[in-house]
Design a protein around this motif. Structure first.
Motif, PDB file in Angstrom:
ATOM      1  N   LYS A   1     -20.856  19.296  35.651  1.00  0.00           N
ATOM      2  CA  LYS A   1     -19.787  18.304  35.754  1.00  0.00           C
ATOM      3  C   LYS A   1     -20.293  17.053  36.446  1.00  0.00           C
ATOM      4  O   LYS A   1     -21.121  17.146  37.357  1.00  0.00           O
ATOM      5  CB  LYS A   1     -18.665  18.850  36.656  1.00  0.00           C
ATOM      6  N   GLY A   2     -19.749  15.925  36.065  1.00  0.00           N
ATOM      7  CA  GLY A   2     -20.083  14.721  36.801  1.00  0.00           C
ATOM      8  C   GLY A   2     -19.609  13.480  36.095  1.00  0.00           C
ATOM      9  O   GLY A   2     -19.526  13.460  34.859  1.00  0.00           O
ATOM     10  N   THR A   3     -19.292  12.444  36.853  1.00  0.00           N
ATOM     11  CA  THR A   3     -18.847  11.186  36.242  1.00  0.00           C
ATOM     12  C   THR A   3     -19.719  10.051  36.746  1.00  0.00           C
ATOM     13  O   THR A   3     -20.783   9.810  36.213  1.00  0.00           O
ATOM     14  CB  THR A   3     -17.371  10.930  36.577  1.00  0.00           C
TER      15      THR A   3
ATOM     16  N   PHE B   1     -17.526   2.184  31.605  1.00  0.00           N
ATOM     17  CA  PHE B   1     -17.672   3.637  31.620  1.00  0.00           C
ATOM     18  C   PHE B   1     -16.820   4.280  30.535  1.00  0.00           C
ATOM     19  O   PHE B   1     -17.235   5.244  29.880  1.00  0.00           O
ATOM     20  CB  PHE B   1     -17.322   4.206  33.000  1.00  0.00           C
TER      21      PHE B   1
ATOM     22  N   ALA C   1     -18.548   3.963  27.304  1.00  0.00           N
ATOM     23  CA  ALA C   1     -19.649   4.931  27.191  1.00  0.00           C
ATOM     24  C   ALA C   1     -19.116   6.346  26.948  1.00  0.00           C
ATOM     25  O   ALA C   1     -19.695   7.127  26.191  1.00  0.00           O
ATOM     26  CB  ALA C   1     -20.515   4.889  28.442  1.00  0.00           C
ATOM     27  N   PHE C   2     -18.022   6.691  27.596  1.00  0.00           N
ATOM     28  CA  PHE C   2     -17.485   8.055  27.506  1.00  0.00           C
ATOM     29  C   PHE C   2     -15.995   8.038  27.171  1.00  0.00           C
ATOM     30  O   PHE C   2     -15.169   8.450  27.987  1.00  0.00           O
ATOM     31  CB  PHE C   2     -17.719   8.795  28.829  1.00  0.00           C
ATOM     32  N   PRO C   3     -15.638   7.586  25.976  1.00  0.00           N
ATOM     33  CA  PRO C   3     -14.211   7.463  25.659  1.00  0.00           C
ATOM     34  C   PRO C   3     -13.464   8.801  25.671  1.00  0.00           C
ATOM     35  O   PRO C   3     -12.278   8.842  25.973  1.00  0.00           O
ATOM     36  CB  PRO C   3     -14.213   6.829  24.261  1.00  0.00           C
TER      37      PRO C   3
ATOM     38  N   ASN D   1     -14.333  11.315  27.657  1.00  0.00           N
ATOM     39  CA  ASN D   1     -14.537  11.967  28.955  1.00  0.00           C
ATOM     40  C   ASN D   1     -14.346  10.999  30.103  1.00  0.00           C
ATOM     41  O   ASN D   1     -15.050  11.047  31.094  1.00  0.00           O
ATOM     42  CB  ASN D   1     -15.962  12.522  29.054  1.00  0.00           C
TER      43      ASN D   1
END
Lengths: 552, 552
Positions: free
Chosen positions: B217-219, B283, B286-288, B290
């Motif tokens: 996991k990570g953002t 962001f 990049a991660f639509p 997530n």
């Protein structure tokens, strides 16, 4: 997980790598990789960042910290590169829409464009002074964050802990005995390594001895003693005298000495364990030059010390000197005094000049406070074997180093916080240590990178970073720049010091600290200041970034 | 230490070995090797020993422990063998008089003559019950002591710690985020692994994910947010709708939504950070699928939540659902309630059905007590990211497993101590868990190896090992033998369970414990008893071994 037979890896693996094989680019938090993609996607690959790695508070309620872990950081950077299987794994865990070009970009990444400025490993350091300043492409500088923190945090914590034990123990010998209680195999290995640089004299950890050339120590455990029930189990009883000649029966000699000792020390023969004597005699035959016995398996006064003295006297008869005893339970101050009094008595009775100075080692659940309390009580211990409290840093098991961006593309960055202590000091900075005439360090000062270095004999205005009225003129007798370029163009800049040299640095570095800063009880804080320029810069930026609210 | 370029080792090294390369025979205390020589010299190579590995006290003021680390122990035993360079090193550190035959003997040693009986990995266990019973040649059984202890101690401590967090957190998601603060690289990796088996849902540690197949996991970090100063830095602003069609300018959409949000939430535009919005938008692009944002870089209420909601609404316009937010500072109960109220308000205003149930994750210095206190206060957190306290087991950073000889050549051994709790229970023993009708475990009983197993539905006399009057008849509804032969003839006896299976065992095993034994505050101790036979055996041996003194 399979159960097939696995090839032993042993030392070759560790040595060839130069460091533990699990120190690799994927030993990181996932968010570094998701951020890398977002930066890549946002076209920030060429952005140039400056990160500071620092801590905010000294550990163990103390006022100093030893910086360690640099060598591991530099080795990690030197080999930083994702393997094919790393890329395969990253593909699995990132969303499927991510462009193949990003993975190609990652595959080609190394740390060669990073510059790392670092404080010398083993130096005493203080809150807010960057231990590392990492400059270079934003993505790479960000991707190495977690691993650098992991490598610095525990190493520095451990070295600091060891240095504190060293100060508490004065000139007594200190050995690290904590492997079995450490946080995993590498926790144990790191503990051995960094307690050595912090001032320990050796370790029980054989692998640490082999890998890092640290002296190793050890005798026997209680199980060795309990493995003997009586004299009949002793097959080998004889030993040749040191100077040659026919072998003598050590058991017979020891039994003979024991008869007299029990009357000297007023003990009944039924109270002295035969199994223990058999164990001691067999161990003495195995290690006649290094006979050290654990004397608390049964009663220390009535059995352990009697059997030890009997065996040591027997060894003496054939020309060998015993080394000493280890106490692993009970009241260590009391028992060490008793043991010393036994040794003195034996010295008198038998006219053996070295007997009163045999080594007494203690090893039962010892921490910094135990040593200080033993010092107060008065004891006769010569050496400590220290385990759990040392290797897990029980008093504070983590150091809180952080890694903060302070500049991006020449523009300073500041991280604000409602907690003033958590506000970062922005921009690329240099750090200097100012020394007084006595040789003690007076203060550290952080300056903007473009300022001139403080000069010897010239007044410098040192300001508290956050409290306007706190400032002082300091006229240093000498000045030391704290950072050196340590990694550049993919290479470690100069040969790394070996552990023995780093250990020396720790010792020297602690000498420049005033005793009141190092003491355990209510130590005086050492000051870390900023230059007037940096103060103005910090506060202007702070105001610019803190939005103005409106009361309603 | 050289600074030459080092080949990356990466995964191959770790995978080929099946375990961390530093887990090897020299990862031990020197005294194991000095004892081995003394045993060899004393002609005890063929002595047959039984050792128990057990602990005396549950950690964290609790009344249960999760047993972990077995797989690592068995893999270690399977490959146990000294390399040539190991022998070379041992020669260097032992005295020079030691016979070459001893080194030849060491070179040929393997663990093939050991038998290991073990509790199933992941099982809940209690003080004094052997986790491992190691039988075989004294020298080998002794030489593996330290490594087995190192591998069991931290693994079990960590799994137990994680299980406690799991119980405190109920059904909320738990993620291990502690790598940077762990005790060395392997401390971090072990923490990820054993917190997963203890009940965590995943980790931020990418290498742990790769090696052990744990969800990662990570953002993003604060540095991602501070890396953007304003909108002009955003090069990519567009995103294609999920269902296709021409791309839309997400920044423009978000700015539009923000205008209305600041009036809904009564915030001034000057209080909302543009850099933060730029960071969130980039962001999200990049991660639509997530999009999870860290909302506390600036003010949570006045900036972070506004910018997040604006970005999430923009994503919604192109068919994507945001995931949620992370809070990393401040009053987590209060801020999570605020965040939920914002989400509800947005759901109402914009009629977006999923908005009120966006995920709120919290990750600031959380420990077991914080979770319990948050539960009491009332909060809206869905997931916790837990670092330092979890991975270093701050409340108690070491488990005290010991390894005691209980039998040698069929003769029982007992280790006496002035502290009754430290007296070992002698002889080769089996352990059974007796269950009641409700399915809960009633008591564990240790028996001599030659006794019959307790039978279902039949009364068993269970005695306190040391207190004569404490005994009870127990009629179990079912009985489980706790030990299984796990290592024999140099091989692991049956395929090892994977982590997911061990995690299941932990979950199942905790279910058989009554809630009052598991609770945090004043838990009821679970009883570990001995059979009447074992009681008599223990106390007879105790009297035989305790010398009779004389008062004078």
């Amino acid at each position: 997980m399979s159960s097939e037979t696995i090839q032993p890896c042993n030392l070759t693996c560790v040595k060839k790598m130069g460091q533990n094989g699990i120190v690799q680019p994927l030993l990181t938090d996932l968010y570094q990789i998701t951020m890398a993609y977002a930066y890549w996607k946002a076209g920030k690959t060429s952005a140039n960042a400056v990160f500071d790695l620092f801590f905010r508070k000294n550990p163990f309620h103390g006022e100093f910290t030893i910086f360690a872990g640099l060598e591991e950081c530099l080795k990690f950077l030197e080999k930083f590169s994702y393997s094919e299987s790393d890329i395969e794994y990253i593909k699995q865990i990132l969303p499927s829409h991510i462009e193949q070009e990003f993975y190609e970009y990652l595959s080609s990444l190394t740390a060669k464009d990073l510059k790392v400025y670092a404080v010398e490993e083993g130096t005493v350091v203080f809150p807010r002074v960057p231990l590392l300043r990492v400059e270079g492409p934003l993505i790479v500088a960000q991707l190495v964050e977690t691993t650098l923190l992991t490598l610095v945090n525990f190493a520095s914590l451990m070295a600091t802990n060891a240095a504190r034990y060293r100060m508490a123990a004065g000139n007594l010998k200190l050995f690290e005995f904590g492997l079995r209680r450490a946080q995993g195999p590498d926790g144990g290995l790191s503990a051995s390594k960094y307690s050595y640089i912090g001032g320990f004299d050796g370790t029980s950890n054989v692998l640490a001895g082999k890998l890092f050339n640290i002296p190793v120590k050890g005798t026997h455990a209680h199980s060795y003693v309990t493995s003997f029930s009586d004299f009949s189990e002793l097959i080998t009883k004889e030993l040749h005298p040191k100077d040659g000649g026919p072998s003598k029966d050590i058991l017979e000699l020891a039994i003979g000495f024991r008869k007299r000792l029990i009357s000297i020390f007023n003990v009944l023969l039924s109270e002295v364990s035969d199994g223990e004597l058999a164990a001691f005699v067999s161990f003495a035959i195995a290690f006649p030059e290094n006979f050290m016995a654990l004397v608390d398996t049964y009663d220390v006064k009535k059995s352990g010390l009697i059997n030890f003295c009997a065996t040591a006297l027997a060894l003496n008869e054939v020309g060998y000197r015993a080394v000493g005893i280890r106490l692993d339970s009970g009241d260590l101050a009391y028992l060490s005094n008793i043991a010393r009094s036994y040794f003195k008595k034996v010295e008198e009775e038998y006219k053996i000049s070295y007997f009163s100075s045999l080594i007494i080692m203690a090893s039962n659940d010892i921490n910094e406070e135990t040593i200080l309390s033993l010092n107060e009580q008065g004891h006769c211990i010569d050496a400590f074997g220290i385990g759990t409290h040392l290797v897990t840093c029980q008093k504070q098991p983590a150091l809180g180093c952080v890694y903060k961006m302070v500049e991006l593309d020449e523009r300073p960055r500041i991280k604000l916080s409602q907690d003033v202590e958590k506000v970062t000091i922005p921009g690329k900075k240099d750090a200097y240590r100012l020394y007084g005439e006595t040789g003690y360090a007076l203060i550290d000062i952080l300056q903007r990178n473009l300022e001139d270095s403080p000069a010897e004999g010239k007044k410098v205005l040192c300001r508290h970073p956050f409290q306007e009225s706190k400032r002082a003129f300091v006229k240093p007798s000498s000045v030391k720049k704290l950072h050196q370029l340590s990694f550049n163009q993919g290479k470690i800049c100069k040969p790394l010091k070996n552990l023995q040299e780093v250990r020396k640095t720790v010792e020297q570095s602690l000498k420049i600290l005033r005793p009141d800063i190092k003491r355990t009880l209510n130590p005086t804080p050492y000051k870390v200041s900023v230059s007037d320029d940096l103060y103005q810069f910090l506060h202007t930026l702070w105001l610019e970034n803190a939005p103005i609210g409106e009361l309603s």
